[in-house]
Design an enzyme around this catalytic site. Structure first.
Site, PDB file in Angstrom:
ATOM      1  N   GLY A  63       0.804  -1.220   0.000  1.00 25.89           N
ATOM      2  CA  GLY A  63       0.000   0.000   0.000  1.00 25.89           C
ATOM      3  C   GLY A  63       0.833   1.263   0.000  1.00 25.89           C
ATOM      4  N   GLU A  64       1.870   1.306   0.830  1.00 20.43           N
ATOM      5  CA  GLU A  64       2.705   2.504   0.884  1.00 20.43           C
ATOM      6  C   GLU A  64       3.488   2.697  -0.409  1.00 20.43           C
ATOM      7  OE1 GLU A  64       5.787   4.993   3.661  1.00 20.43           O
ATOM      8  OE2 GLU A  64       4.939   3.129   4.431  1.00 20.43           O
ATOM      9  N   SER A  65       3.962   1.623  -0.989  1.00 19.92           N
ATOM     10  CA  SER A  65       4.688   1.735  -2.255  1.00 19.92           C
ATOM     11  C   SER A  65       3.792   2.328  -3.334  1.00 19.92           C
ATOM     12  CB  SER A  65       5.204   0.360  -2.691  1.00 19.92           C
ATOM     13  OG  SER A  65       6.116  -0.150  -1.744  1.00 19.92           O
TER      14      SER A  65
END
Length: 142
Positions: A63-65
């Site tokens: 998700g953060e990527s």
């Protein structure tokens, strides 16, 4: 520039930029990258807890990527998006196959972005929801 050309340019931008060593080690693979959304997969194999479930932290890495890359694309040249808040709610376990993340912007401002990332299993069932806020800054080139 046509929509097809701009979508192709966005995808190529994401591929050239790379996803970083951690996401790369975890098997992150781009599926789609446009100004409207970003989609990628990550294998369950190699990213599990000791009991064989896809690790909650792996959901967050995926998700953060996605959210950070999309925020940096929005920021444009000479600017950098950096994460300032992230949260995840895990709602289903996955033990095999691929997890797919679909990232859509909720807010694309001059100084802040907010993205919603829905993570699903091979059957399309939602397994986790990640929300990330990025702050956009000018790159300090001292």
């Amino acid at each position: 520039m046509s929509d097809a050309a701009s979508a192709s340019d966005a995808f190529e931008w994401a591929r050239r930029r790379g996803v970083g060593a951690l996401a790369q080690k975890m098997g992150f693979e781009w599926v789609e990258f446009t100004a409207e959304r970003a989609v990628a997969t990550m294998p369950v194999e190699g990213n599990t807890q000791p009991v064989g479930l896809f690790h909650g932290g792996a959901y967050v890495v995926l998700g953060e990527s996605l959210g950070s890359m999309h925020a940096n694309f929005h920021a444009g040249p000479g600017r950098l998006a950096v994460g300032i808040d992230i949260n995840a709610t895990h709602t289903r376990s996955v033990t095999s196959g691929l997890v797919t993340g679909t990232c859509t912007p909720l807010h694309l401002g001059r100084s802040l972005t907010v993205h919603d990332i829905v993570l699903t299993d091979d059957q399309g069932r939602r397994c986790s929801t990640v929300r990330i806020t990025n702050m956009i800054r000018d790159i300090d080139e001292r």
